[in-house]
Design an enzyme around this catalytic site. Structure first.
Site, PDB file in Angstrom:
ATOM      1  N   SER A 185       0.721  -1.387   0.068  1.00 29.74           N
ATOM      2  CA  SER A 185       0.021  -0.038   0.136  1.00 29.74           C
ATOM      3  C   SER A 185       0.815   1.417   0.096  1.00 29.74           C
ATOM      4  CB  SER A 185      -0.841  -0.098   1.202  1.00 29.74           C
ATOM      5  OG  SER A 185      -0.046   0.091   2.473  1.00 29.74           O
ATOM      6  N   HIS A 213      -5.529  -4.492  -0.232  1.00 27.38           N
ATOM      7  CA  HIS A 213      -5.198  -3.419  -1.444  1.00 27.38           C
ATOM      8  C   HIS A 213      -5.378  -4.051  -2.851  1.00 27.38           C
ATOM      9  CE1 HIS A 213      -4.139  -0.106   1.211  1.00 27.38           C
ATOM     10  NE2 HIS A 213      -3.649  -1.155   1.847  1.00 27.38           N
ATOM     11  N   LYS A 244     -11.426  -0.563   1.835  1.00 30.11           N
ATOM     12  CA  LYS A 244     -10.676  -0.184   0.398  1.00 30.11           C
ATOM     13  C   LYS A 244     -11.676  -0.090  -0.706  1.00 30.11           C
ATOM     14  CE  LYS A 244      -6.669  -1.306   3.291  1.00 30.11           C
ATOM     15  NZ  LYS A 244      -6.687  -0.301   4.168  1.00 30.11           N
TER      16      LYS A 244
HETATM   17  N1  PMP Z   1      -3.948  -5.559   5.827  1.00 27.34           N
HETATM   18  C1  PMP Z   1      -3.312  -4.307   5.049  1.00 27.34           C
HETATM   19  C2  PMP Z   1      -2.353  -4.828   4.183  1.00 27.34           C
HETATM   20  C3  PMP Z   1      -3.812  -2.942   5.234  1.00 27.34           C
HETATM   21  O1  PMP Z   1      -3.018  -2.121   4.381  1.00 27.34           O
HETATM   22  C4  PMP Z   1      -4.659  -2.622   6.171  1.00 27.34           C
HETATM   23  C5  PMP Z   1      -5.124  -1.193   6.317  1.00 27.34           C
HETATM   24  N2  PMP Z   1      -4.136  -0.192   6.164  1.00 27.34           N
HETATM   25  C6  PMP Z   1      -5.432  -3.580   6.797  1.00 27.34           C
HETATM   26  C7  PMP Z   1      -4.788  -4.967   6.565  1.00 27.34           C
HETATM   27  C8  PMP Z   1      -6.261  -3.501   8.026  1.00 27.34           C
HETATM   28  O2  PMP Z   1      -7.445  -3.198   7.457  1.00 27.34           O
HETATM   29  P1  PMP Z   1      -8.557  -2.148   8.075  1.00 27.34           P
HETATM   30  O3  PMP Z   1      -8.234  -0.721   8.065  1.00 27.34           O
HETATM   31  O4  PMP Z   1      -9.856  -2.651   7.254  1.00 27.34           O
HETATM   32  O5  PMP Z   1      -8.655  -2.611   9.440  1.00 27.34           O
END
Ligand code: PMP
Length: 392
Positions: A185, A213, A244
């Site tokens: 990300s 992502h 997302k």
């Molecule tokens: N896994 C990854 C790779 C992420 O980038 C994120 C959030 N940035 C998450 C899990 C967590 O997801 P959430 O924000 O829906 O809790």
């Protein structure tokens, strides 16, 4: 030293970050205008730092479904599914996810973060091993640590590093879970999944992919990088998030292993937290359907991604290695990145400042992301803002 002294350093960093009048880690969107614009500090601003890849947060069908659920199912569930009961819609979403991925079952969690913690702590126990990509998300690190398994890191996206570490495990390889993300990300690079799958097969290990992502972005059906790389049968566990491309909140795990059904009995973030609000589940279900019914969203996203990546590369900026909807723009140090971040905001473009310790390789960068909802002229405006700021 007393209990609160540890915050002195945090306060100093915050003061430093706020020098330009606004702390990049605490930006207030005073008013949301659309999926791609908000009012920030009284100014209409293009959002080039979200994870709203398909631009569905203002989709009329999603909003109508959320409103209907509020009226018919109420504002919240007030408890966990195990202790306080399942709503029909939670189970329906799980079955829809299972059908989408072509597996028997799925589990829904209240966030993507808890999906990773809940899946990993259910799956792993002391005596098991994990091969974790060094740049993996904090929730993957936390889940591994909480599980009590032995955790070994391999170099980011490096097949040889993974192979070497697995070889050293000898007969423990079959008790090993390899953990990677799909699309990363911050730099917008992606895992070499076909190669990882080959290594996994050779050692008889298991493969876990966090597609947070990549859902809705990769693959002919939008199922993610595993679909794009043609290795879905080799991926044992896919975890993802609704926050997302689906524009809501929540997370999930799917697997072709039937044990996924049993995770709910062993997963503390499932058992001991309230289930998602019915309106959240309702918008997610519609977004998942739209993801499948409207491939043009994915096409528009990639058109915008290409135009942003090429536009920024054309300015001579140092970017992440892969063209994707996330572009990491590298700067010499945090002060330079912070300066450019402020000037872009003054020019009406919001990006994400990523600086140590949050950056993957100790570098300072700006994360710029596109959405299917950006117009071509908004993408041009983002590139123009960079060129004006850099020329100044
Ligand atoms: N896994 C990854 C790779 C992420 O980038 C994120 C959030 N940035 C998450 C899990 C967590 O997801 P959430 O924000 O829906 O809790």
């Amino acid at each position: 030293m007393h209990l609160l002294s540890k915050f002195d350093e945090v306060a100093a960093t915050r003061r430093q970050l706020s020098q330009g009048g606004i702390d990049p880690t605490d930006v207030e969107m005073e008013q949301m205008i659309s999926a791609t614009e908000a009012v920030i500090r009284g100014r209409r601003t293009i959002l080039a730092g979200t994870n709203n890849y398909l631009g569905l947060t203002f989709d009329p069908e999603c909003i109508a479904a959320g409103q209907a659920a509020l009226e018919t199912e109420g504002t919240g569930t007030t408890g966990s599914r195990m202790a306080n009961g399942n709503y029909h819609s939670h189970r329906a979403l799980e079955l829809e996810l299972a059908q989408f991925y072509g597996v028997n079952d799925a589990m829904v969690f209240s966030t993507g973060y808890s999906a990773n913690i809940g899946t990993l702590t259910a799956l792993l126990a002391p005596g098991d091993c994990v091969m974790l990509d060094a740049d993996a998300h904090a929730s993957l690190y936390d889940g591994c640590r909480m599980s009590g398994a032995d955790v070994y890191r391999f170099k980011h996206n490096d097949v040889e590093s993974l192979d070497n570490r697995l070889r050293r495990l000898e007969d423990r390889a079959s008790r090993t879970l390899i953990i990677t993300e799909g699309l990363y990300s911050i730099l917008g690079d992606h895992a070499p999944l076909a190669e990882f799958a080959e290594v996994k097969r050779r050692y008889g290990a298991f493969l876990f992919v966090d597609e947070a992502h990549s859902l809705g972005i990769y693959g002919d059906h939008g199922r993610g990088l595993a679909e794009e790389a043609g290795v879905e049968a080799d991926v044992d566990f896919i975890v993802g998030t609704f926050s997302k491309s689906l524009g809501s909140t929540g997370g999930f795990c799917v697997s072709h292993h039937d044990v996924v059904k049993l995770f709910r009995y062993a997963s503390r973030p499932y058992i001991f937290t309230a289930s998602p609000c019915p309106s959240v589940i309702a918008t997610t279900r519609v977004a998942l359907r739209l993801l499948q019914q409207r491939p043009e969203l994915r096409e528009r996203l990639w058109r915008n991604a290409r135009s942003l990546y090429e536009g920024l590369a054309g300015l001579g900026l140092t970017l992440g290695p892969d063209m994707s909807p996330v572009v990491g723009v590298r700067f010499a140090d945090r002060d330079q990145a912070l300066g450019v971040w402020h000037q872009l905001l003054d020019a009406g473009v919001y990006t994400n400042l990523i600086a140590p310790p949050a950056s993957p390789d100790g570098s300072s960068l700006l994360r710029v992301s596109t959405s299917a909802a950006h117009t071509a002229s908004q993408v041009d405006e983002i590139v123009t803002a960079f060129s004006v700021v850099l020329a100044g």
